[in-house]
Design a protein around this motif. Structure first.
Motif, PDB file in Angstrom:
ATOM      1  N   ARG A  90       0.876  -1.128  -0.069  1.00  0.00           N
ATOM      2  CA  ARG A  90       0.086  -0.118  -0.005  1.00  0.00           C
ATOM      3  C   ARG A  90       0.957   1.216   0.061  1.00  0.00           C
ATOM      4  NH1 ARG A  90      -4.753   0.267   4.308  1.00  0.00           N
ATOM      5  NH2 ARG A  90      -5.239  -1.539   3.038  1.00  0.00           N
ATOM      6  N   VAL A  91       0.544   2.345  -0.687  1.00  0.00           N
ATOM      7  CA  VAL A  91       1.360   3.637  -0.944  1.00  0.00           C
ATOM      8  C   VAL A  91       0.354   4.679  -0.926  1.00  0.00           C
ATOM      9  CG1 VAL A  91       1.337   3.373  -3.596  1.00  0.00           C
ATOM     10  CG2 VAL A  91       3.087   4.531  -2.017  1.00  0.00           C
ATOM     11  N   THR A  92       0.761   5.602  -0.283  1.00  0.00           N
ATOM     12  CA  THR A  92      -0.036   6.650  -0.224  1.00  0.00           C
ATOM     13  C   THR A  92       0.082   7.857  -1.295  1.00  0.00           C
ATOM     14  OG1 THR A  92       1.630   8.221   1.133  1.00  0.00           O
ATOM     15  CG2 THR A  92       0.039   6.901   2.414  1.00  0.00           C
ATOM     16  N   ALA A  93      -0.943   8.775  -1.615  1.00  0.00           N
ATOM     17  CA  ALA A  93      -0.621   9.687  -2.697  1.00  0.00           C
ATOM     18  C   ALA A  93       0.523  10.672  -2.382  1.00  0.00           C
ATOM     19  CB  ALA A  93      -1.821  10.587  -2.810  1.00  0.00           C
ATOM     20  N   THR A  94       0.700  10.905  -1.144  1.00  0.00           N
ATOM     21  CA  THR A  94       2.036  11.828  -0.729  1.00  0.00           C
ATOM     22  C   THR A  94       3.197  11.318  -1.146  1.00  0.00           C
ATOM     23  OG1 THR A  94       0.697  12.878   1.117  1.00  0.00           O
ATOM     24  CG2 THR A  94       3.046  13.058   0.897  1.00  0.00           C
ATOM     25  N   GLU A  95       3.235   9.968  -1.036  1.00  0.00           N
ATOM     26  CA  GLU A  95       4.551   8.869  -1.370  1.00  0.00           C
ATOM     27  C   GLU A  95       4.695   8.995  -2.512  1.00  0.00           C
ATOM     28  OE1 GLU A  95       5.048   5.729   2.437  1.00  0.00           O
ATOM     29  OE2 GLU A  95       3.500   5.407   0.873  1.00  0.00           O
ATOM     30  N   LEU A  96       3.827   8.900  -3.391  1.00  0.00           N
ATOM     31  CA  LEU A  96       3.803   8.711  -5.005  1.00  0.00           C
ATOM     32  C   LEU A  96       4.387  10.061  -5.363  1.00  0.00           C
ATOM     33  CD1 LEU A  96       0.804   6.445  -5.712  1.00  0.00           C
ATOM     34  CD2 LEU A  96       3.107   5.885  -5.999  1.00  0.00           C
ATOM     35  N   ALA A  97       3.608  11.076  -5.020  1.00  0.00           N
ATOM     36  CA  ALA A  97       3.994  12.405  -5.578  1.00  0.00           C
ATOM     37  C   ALA A  97       5.257  12.773  -5.290  1.00  0.00           C
ATOM     38  CB  ALA A  97       3.011  13.517  -4.666  1.00  0.00           C
ATOM     39  N   SER A  98       5.886  12.485  -3.918  1.00  0.00           N
ATOM     40  CA  SER A  98       7.455  12.663  -3.775  1.00  0.00           C
ATOM     41  C   SER A  98       8.345  11.954  -4.658  1.00  0.00           C
ATOM     42  CB  SER A  98       7.604  12.321  -2.232  1.00  0.00           C
ATOM     43  OG  SER A  98       8.941  12.571  -2.123  1.00  0.00           O
ATOM     44  N   ARG A  99       8.105  10.571  -4.858  1.00  0.00           N
ATOM     45  CA  ARG A  99       8.872   9.763  -5.691  1.00  0.00           C
ATOM     46  C   ARG A  99       8.957  10.214  -7.151  1.00  0.00           C
ATOM     47  NH1 ARG A  99       8.582   3.344  -6.157  1.00  0.00           N
ATOM     48  NH2 ARG A  99       9.969   2.879  -8.027  1.00  0.00           N
ATOM     49  N   TYR A 100       7.716  10.637  -7.451  1.00  0.00           N
ATOM     50  CA  TYR A 100       7.639  11.216  -8.914  1.00  0.00           C
ATOM     51  C   TYR A 100       7.736  12.504  -9.282  1.00  0.00           C
ATOM     52  CZ  TYR A 100       6.654   6.311  -9.555  1.00  0.00           C
ATOM     53  OH  TYR A 100       6.941   5.043  -9.554  1.00  0.00           O
ATOM     54  N   GLU A 101       7.912  13.465  -8.098  1.00  0.00           N
ATOM     55  CA  GLU A 101       8.114  14.805  -8.439  1.00  0.00           C
ATOM     56  C   GLU A 101       7.003  15.308  -9.025  1.00  0.00           C
ATOM     57  OE1 GLU A 101      12.127  15.337  -9.850  1.00  0.00           O
ATOM     58  OE2 GLU A 101      13.014  14.511  -8.051  1.00  0.00           O
ATOM     59  N   VAL A 102       5.856  15.209  -8.466  1.00  0.00           N
ATOM     60  CA  VAL A 102       4.523  15.863  -9.188  1.00  0.00           C
ATOM     61  C   VAL A 102       3.893  16.057  -7.788  1.00  0.00           C
ATOM     62  CG1 VAL A 102       4.784  14.591 -11.558  1.00  0.00           C
ATOM     63  CG2 VAL A 102       3.241  13.363  -9.534  1.00  0.00           C
ATOM     64  N   SER A 103       2.640  16.759  -8.499  1.00  0.00           N
ATOM     65  CA  SER A 103       1.441  17.357  -7.357  1.00  0.00           C
ATOM     66  C   SER A 103       0.732  16.069  -6.950  1.00  0.00           C
ATOM     67  CB  SER A 103       0.638  18.231  -7.701  1.00  0.00           C
ATOM     68  OG  SER A 103      -0.031  17.703  -8.711  1.00  0.00           O
ATOM     69  N   VAL A 104       0.108  15.984  -5.524  1.00  0.00           N
ATOM     70  CA  VAL A 104      -0.817  14.955  -5.076  1.00  0.00           C
ATOM     71  C   VAL A 104      -2.154  15.003  -6.181  1.00  0.00           C
ATOM     72  CG1 VAL A 104      -2.391  14.577  -3.382  1.00  0.00           C
ATOM     73  CG2 VAL A 104      -0.085  15.145  -2.779  1.00  0.00           C
ATOM     74  N   ARG A 105      -2.434  16.114  -6.615  1.00  0.00           N
ATOM     75  CA  ARG A 105      -3.471  16.167  -7.462  1.00  0.00           C
ATOM     76  C   ARG A 105      -3.259  15.306  -8.903  1.00  0.00           C
ATOM     77  NH1 ARG A 105      -6.389  21.782  -9.177  1.00  0.00           N
ATOM     78  NH2 ARG A 105      -7.177  21.404  -6.753  1.00  0.00           N
ATOM     79  N   THR A 106      -2.148  15.157  -9.327  1.00  0.00           N
ATOM     80  CA  THR A 106      -1.646  14.665 -10.369  1.00  0.00           C
ATOM     81  C   THR A 106      -1.820  13.176 -10.248  1.00  0.00           C
ATOM     82  OG1 THR A 106      -0.081  16.488 -11.380  1.00  0.00           O
ATOM     83  CG2 THR A 106       0.159  14.271 -12.024  1.00  0.00           C
ATOM     84  N   ILE A 107      -1.400  12.746  -8.764  1.00  0.00           N
ATOM     85  CA  ILE A 107      -1.347  11.381  -8.616  1.00  0.00           C
ATOM     86  C   ILE A 107      -2.848  10.821  -8.700  1.00  0.00           C
ATOM     87  CG2 ILE A 107      -1.088   9.684  -6.682  1.00  0.00           C
ATOM     88  CD1 ILE A 107       1.621  10.603  -8.108  1.00  0.00           C
ATOM     89  N   TYR A 108      -3.673  11.700  -8.009  1.00  0.00           N
ATOM     90  CA  TYR A 108      -5.008  11.088  -7.989  1.00  0.00           C
ATOM     91  C   TYR A 108      -5.643  10.996  -9.538  1.00  0.00           C
ATOM     92  CZ  TYR A 108      -6.013  11.389  -2.987  1.00  0.00           C
ATOM     93  OH  TYR A 108      -5.778  11.361  -1.537  1.00  0.00           O
ATOM     94  N   ARG A 109      -5.225  11.788 -10.325  1.00  0.00           N
ATOM     95  CA  ARG A 109      -5.706  11.838 -11.815  1.00  0.00           C
ATOM     96  C   ARG A 109      -5.125  10.695 -12.196  1.00  0.00           C
ATOM     97  NH1 ARG A 109      -4.689  16.608 -12.911  1.00  0.00           N
ATOM     98  NH2 ARG A 109      -2.472  16.522 -13.785  1.00  0.00           N
ATOM     99  N   ASP A 110      -3.814  10.357 -12.103  1.00  0.00           N
ATOM    100  CA  ASP A 110      -3.206   9.189 -12.594  1.00  0.00           C
ATOM    101  C   ASP A 110      -3.813   7.918 -12.229  1.00  0.00           C
ATOM    102  OD1 ASP A 110      -1.587  10.865 -14.099  1.00  0.00           O
ATOM    103  OD2 ASP A 110      -0.026  10.422 -12.979  1.00  0.00           O
ATOM    104  N   ILE A 111      -4.331   7.949 -11.028  1.00  0.00           N
ATOM    105  CA  ILE A 111      -4.900   6.470 -10.283  1.00  0.00           C
ATOM    106  C   ILE A 111      -6.217   6.403 -11.094  1.00  0.00           C
ATOM    107  CG2 ILE A 111      -6.056   5.621  -8.369  1.00  0.00           C
ATOM    108  CD1 ILE A 111      -2.969   5.363  -8.189  1.00  0.00           C
TER     109      ILE A 111
END
Length: 286
Positions: free
Chosen positions: A8-29
């Motif tokens: 399990r991984v959080t949106a914040t962790e993904l945003a930090s790893r890929y250097e994008v915003s949390v909003r972008t992560i939610y859109r990608d998901i």
């Protein structure tokens, strides 16, 4: 791929790893979910995203280049080790991707993991011993030429800088050691089993010899390969500052360069080199 490798991984962790915003992560998901990949979302302090159980990659997720890389790596291992296990894996891969057998393909990378027939006779039994957790005994010749009998719990095999090594816990030395396969003789796989140790004693660091060598420019290619990160190019010559853990080995390496190398320090190594040269000279004078 990140969701496949993490529970399990959080949106914040993904945003930090890929250097994008949390909003972008939610859109990608959302896009990943719309493509048919089952992503579950959990809220709360331990929330995040994870893939539903049972989802796995199929061959459609791999390109021909991906398959080719795996295929040639396995082919290199098969050539070095042999055995039906790797041949069967190669056959399975070629069934999944028949284009791998196309003789007209120009592959971008190949792997040459070679081994002599003598080494193959050691590697395959070692692999079986590692797999079955069997202890092994063998005769070992170290870098200084000392021969000893060893009893070892084999842990894994390593391929490094063109040579095979066996990593294991030496019961004779009560320590974790690395053994070069080409120096192993009379290998015998015992019926005696062992349990992997949770902790190993830290190997004792031998006191080495600090050596300063000066090379002629004509020795450049070999010096760069043999002493990576330890040389300084001064334009007219190359200086190497390195550590040898055996005087005999140090002298043998220096002798192999002939007149292209000079020992700057230590002085006693110069004396040992001269003695060795005298011994060689006497062989032909007698």
């Amino acid at each position: 791929m990140t969701l496949l490798t993490k529970k399990r991984v959080t949106a914040t962790e993904l945003a930090s790893r890929y250097e994008v915003s949390v909003r972008t992560i939610y859109r990608d998901i959302d896009l990943i979910s719309q493509s048919g990949i089952p992503v579950a979302s959990f809220s709360g302090t331990d929330g995040g995203f994870e893939l539903l159980s049972g989802y796995f990659l199929t061959k459609q997720h791999f390109t021909i280049e991906d398959f080719s890389m795996i295929y040639h790596l396995l082919k290199g291992v098969e050539g070095a080790v042999g055995g039906a296990k790797y041949t069967a894996l190669l056959n399975k891969l070629s069934t999944l991707q028949p284009a791998l057998l196309n003789s007209e393909r120009q592959d971008k990378i190949t792997f040459d993991i070679s081994a002599s027939d003598e080494q193959k006779a050691i590697i395959l039994p070692l692999l079986e011993a590692i797999d079955q957790l069997n202890k092994v005994v063998f005769t070992y010749t170290d870098a200084s030429g000392q021969v000893s009998e060893r009893k070892v719990e084999p842990l894994n095999l390593l391929w490094e800088q063109g040579s095979w090594y066996m990593n294991g816990y030496c019961l004779s030395r009560k320590d974790k050691r690395l053994f070069r396969v080409s120096r192993i003789d009379n290998l015998n796989v015992l019926e005696e089993h062992f349990h992997r140790r949770s902790e190993y004693k830290r190997p004792k660091q031998e006191r080495g010899i600090d050596v300063h060598l000066r090379f002629d420019l004509t020795a450049c290619p070999r010096v760069f390969e043999q002493f990576p990160g330890k040389f300084t190019n001064h334009g007219a010559f190359i200086d190497v500052q390195t550590i040898f853990y055996s005087r005999e080995y140090a002298v043998s390496v220096i002798l192999s360069y002939g007149e292209k190398v000079e020992i700057i320090s230590p002085d006693y190594l110069q004396d040992e080199l001269l003695q060795q040269i005298n011994h060689v000279q006497n062989i032909y004078l007698d």
